[in-house]
Motif scaffolding. Structure first.
Motif, PDB file in Angstrom:
ATOM      1  N   SER A   1       0.823  -1.219   0.000  1.00 35.87           N
ATOM      2  CA  SER A   1       0.000   0.000   0.000  1.00 35.87           C
ATOM      3  C   SER A   1       0.852   1.261   0.000  1.00 35.87           C
ATOM      4  O   SER A   1       0.380   2.332  -0.365  1.00 35.87           O
TER       5      SER A   1
ATOM      6  N   ILE B   1       8.242   0.884   0.097  1.00 36.58           N
ATOM      7  CA  ILE B   1       9.041  -0.003  -0.756  1.00 36.58           C
ATOM      8  C   ILE B   1       8.155  -1.009  -1.496  1.00 36.58           C
ATOM      9  O   ILE B   1       8.336  -1.263  -2.688  1.00 36.58           O
TER      10      ILE B   1
ATOM     11  N   LEU C   1      -3.016  -4.035   4.444  1.00 38.85           N
ATOM     12  CA  LEU C   1      -3.824  -4.431   5.597  1.00 38.85           C
ATOM     13  C   LEU C   1      -4.634  -3.249   6.126  1.00 38.85           C
ATOM     14  O   LEU C   1      -5.839  -3.205   5.952  1.00 38.85           O
ATOM     15  N   SER C   2      -3.969  -2.264   6.734  1.00 40.86           N
ATOM     16  CA  SER C   2      -4.747  -1.152   7.315  1.00 40.86           C
ATOM     17  C   SER C   2      -4.998  -0.021   6.317  1.00 40.86           C
ATOM     18  O   SER C   2      -5.987   0.693   6.441  1.00 40.86           O
ATOM     19  N   SER C   3      -4.127   0.132   5.320  1.00 47.76           N
ATOM     20  CA  SER C   3      -4.281   1.253   4.370  1.00 47.76           C
ATOM     21  C   SER C   3      -5.187   0.838   3.213  1.00 47.76           C
ATOM     22  O   SER C   3      -4.732   0.668   2.070  1.00 47.76           O
TER      23      SER C   3
ATOM     24  N   ASP D   1      -3.735 -10.219   6.060  1.00 51.89           N
ATOM     25  CA  ASP D   1      -2.761 -10.048   7.145  1.00 51.89           C
ATOM     26  C   ASP D   1      -1.623 -11.052   6.970  1.00 51.89           C
ATOM     27  O   ASP D   1      -1.809 -12.257   7.145  1.00 51.89           O
TER      28      ASP D   1
ATOM     29  N   ASN E   1       7.515  -8.508   1.738  1.00 47.39           N
ATOM     30  CA  ASN E   1       7.958  -7.140   2.059  1.00 47.39           C
ATOM     31  C   ASN E   1       7.309  -6.564   3.312  1.00 47.39           C
ATOM     32  O   ASN E   1       7.889  -5.706   3.965  1.00 47.39           O
TER      33      ASN E   1
ATOM     34  N   TYR F   1      13.387  -5.749  15.974  1.00 52.24           N
ATOM     35  CA  TYR F   1      13.429  -5.600  14.513  1.00 52.24           C
ATOM     36  C   TYR F   1      14.669  -6.301  13.940  1.00 52.24           C
ATOM     37  O   TYR F   1      14.584  -7.044  12.950  1.00 52.24           O
TER      38      TYR F   1
ATOM     39  N   LYS G   1      14.829  -9.441  11.318  1.00 50.03           N
ATOM     40  CA  LYS G   1      15.478  -9.320  10.006  1.00 50.03           C
ATOM     41  C   LYS G   1      16.650 -10.300   9.862  1.00 50.03           C
ATOM     42  O   LYS G   1      16.914 -10.797   8.773  1.00 50.03           O
TER      43      LYS G   1
ATOM     44  N   ILE H   1      16.140   3.926   3.597  1.00 49.38           N
ATOM     45  CA  ILE H   1      15.300   4.249   2.440  1.00 49.38           C
ATOM     46  C   ILE H   1      14.217   5.231   2.896  1.00 49.38           C
ATOM     47  O   ILE H   1      13.598   5.023   3.954  1.00 49.38           O
TER      48      ILE H   1
ATOM     49  N   THR I   1      10.945   6.439   3.366  1.00 50.38           N
ATOM     50  CA  THR I   1       9.529   6.039   3.310  1.00 50.38           C
ATOM     51  C   THR I   1       8.853   6.518   4.595  1.00 50.38           C
ATOM     52  O   THR I   1       9.501   7.100   5.452  1.00 50.38           O
TER      53      THR I   1
END
Ligand code: NAP
Length: 248
Positions: A15, A18, A38-40, A64, A91, A156, A160, A189, A191
Motif C-alpha cells: 500500500s 518499498i 492491511l490497514s491502508s 494479514d 515485504n 526488529y 530481520k 530508504i 519512506t
C-alpha cells in the motif's frame, strides 16, 4: 522485451513505501501483479487502479501477512485467479522501537510475528505451488540492521536476521526444484517508516553513507526486478545490500 513479461508476482505490504514501488516496478516490466495491504485500505484500492495503466492484470488483496491461514488462502486465491505464481516478495514489515530495558513482550511478539512469521507463512504456501511448476523466485526484504544490529531495535534486528537464516535455508532446500530464494537488505530508504525518525539521527546516517543520501523505494524495486527476472537464474541464497554502501 520487458524483463518480467509473462510472469505472475505477489508482493506483500504494497500500500505504500518499498512494497508499492516493487509492485509498480514489476508491472512496468510486464508482470501480472497481485499485492496485499492491511490497514491502508484506500491506498491499496487506489494502487490497483493506478497500476492498471501498465496493461497487465493487477489485483489487490486485503490480507494479514502474519496470519498463517490467511497466507495460505492468499496463495491459493492468486494461483486460482492468475493461473500460476512465479515470484513472491515478502515485504510487509513494521517497527516497534525501544531499548531492551523498555521493550515490552507485546512489542517483541508483534515485530517477530509481522516481520518474520509472515515470511514463513507465505513462503510455505507459495512454494507448494512453485514446486509443482518447478519454477519460482522468492525475495525476502530484510535490512542491514539484520546484519549489523541496531541499538533500540533488538526486536526488529532479530526479525530481520531471522529472515536471512530462513532465506538461506529455503535456498538450500528448494534449489533442486528450480526455486530460488534471496534476500534484499535495504539501508536507509526514505519512506513513511523512516519519516518518523529524529532529523538529527537521519542527518548522522546520511553523513555515514558513502553515496551521501538516503535511498528511494524505486532503487530497492530495481534490485527486486533483477532477482525476480531471468537475469538472475544462477543466483540463490544471497543477501543483496541496497544501502548506498553504508555497510562497506
Ligand atoms: P512502510 O512504508 O511502513 O510500509 C509497510 C507496508 O507493510 C505497508 O504497506 C503496510 O500495509 C504493510 N504491512 C504492515 N503490516 C502488515 C501485515 N500484517 N500484513 C500485510 N501488510 C502489512 O515501510 P517501508 O519502509 O516501505 O518498509 C517495507 C519493508 O522494507 C519492511 O519489511 C521494512 O522492514 C523493510 N526495510 C525498510 C527500510 C527503510 O529504510 N524504509 C530499510 C530496511 C528494510 P498497511 O499500511 O496497509 O497495513
Amino acid at each position: 522485451m520487458k524483463l518480467l513479461e509473462g510472469k505472475v508476482a505477489l508482493v506483500t505490504g504494497a500500500s505504500k513505501g518499498i512494497g508499492r514501488a516493487i509492485a509498480e516496478g514489476f508491472a512496468k516490466q510486464g508482470a501480472a501483479v497481485a499485492f496485499t495491504y492491511l490497514s491502508s485500505v484506500e491506498k491499496g484500492e487506489a494502487l490497483e487502479k493506478e497500476l492498471a495503466q501498465y496493461g497487465t492484470k493487477i489485483k489487490g488483496f486485503r490480507s494479514d501477512a502474519s496470519d498463517f491461514k490467511s497466507a495460505e488462502d492468499l496463495a491459493t486465491a492468486v494461483n486460482a485467479e492468475f493461473g500460476k505464481l512465479d515470484i513472491v516478495v515478502n515485504n510487509a514489515g513494521i517497527t516497534r522501537d525501544g531499548l531492551l530495558m523498555r521493550m515490552t513482550e507485546e512489542q517483541w511478539d508483534e515485530v517477530l510475528r509481522i516481520n518474520l512469521k509472515s515470511v514463513f507463512n507465505l513462503t510455505k504456501a507459495a512454494t507448494k505451488i512453485m514446486m509443482k511448476q518447478r519454477f519460482g523466485s522468492v525475495i525476502n526484504i530484510t535490512s542491514i540492521v539484520g546484519i549489523k544490529g541496531n541499538a533500540g531495535q533488538a526486536n526488529y534486528a532479530a526479525s530481520k536476521a531471522g529472515i536471512i537464516g530462513f532465506t538461506k535455508s529455503v535456498a538450500l532446500e528448494l534449489g533442486s526444484r528450480n526455486i530460488r530464494c534471496n534476500a534484499i537488505a535495504p539501508g536507509f530508504i526514505e519512506t513513511e517508516m523512516t519519516a518518523v525518525l529524529d532529523q538529527k539521527v537521519v542527518d548522522e546516517w546520511r553523513n555515514g553513507i558513502p553515496l551521501k543520501r538516503g535511498g528511494q523505494p524505486n532503487e530497492v524495486a530495481d534490485a527486486c526486478v533483477f532477482l525476480a527476472s531471468d537475469m538472475s537464474t544462477y543466483i540463490t541464497g544471497q543477501v543483496l545490500q541496497v544501502d548506498g554502501g553504508i555497510l562497506t
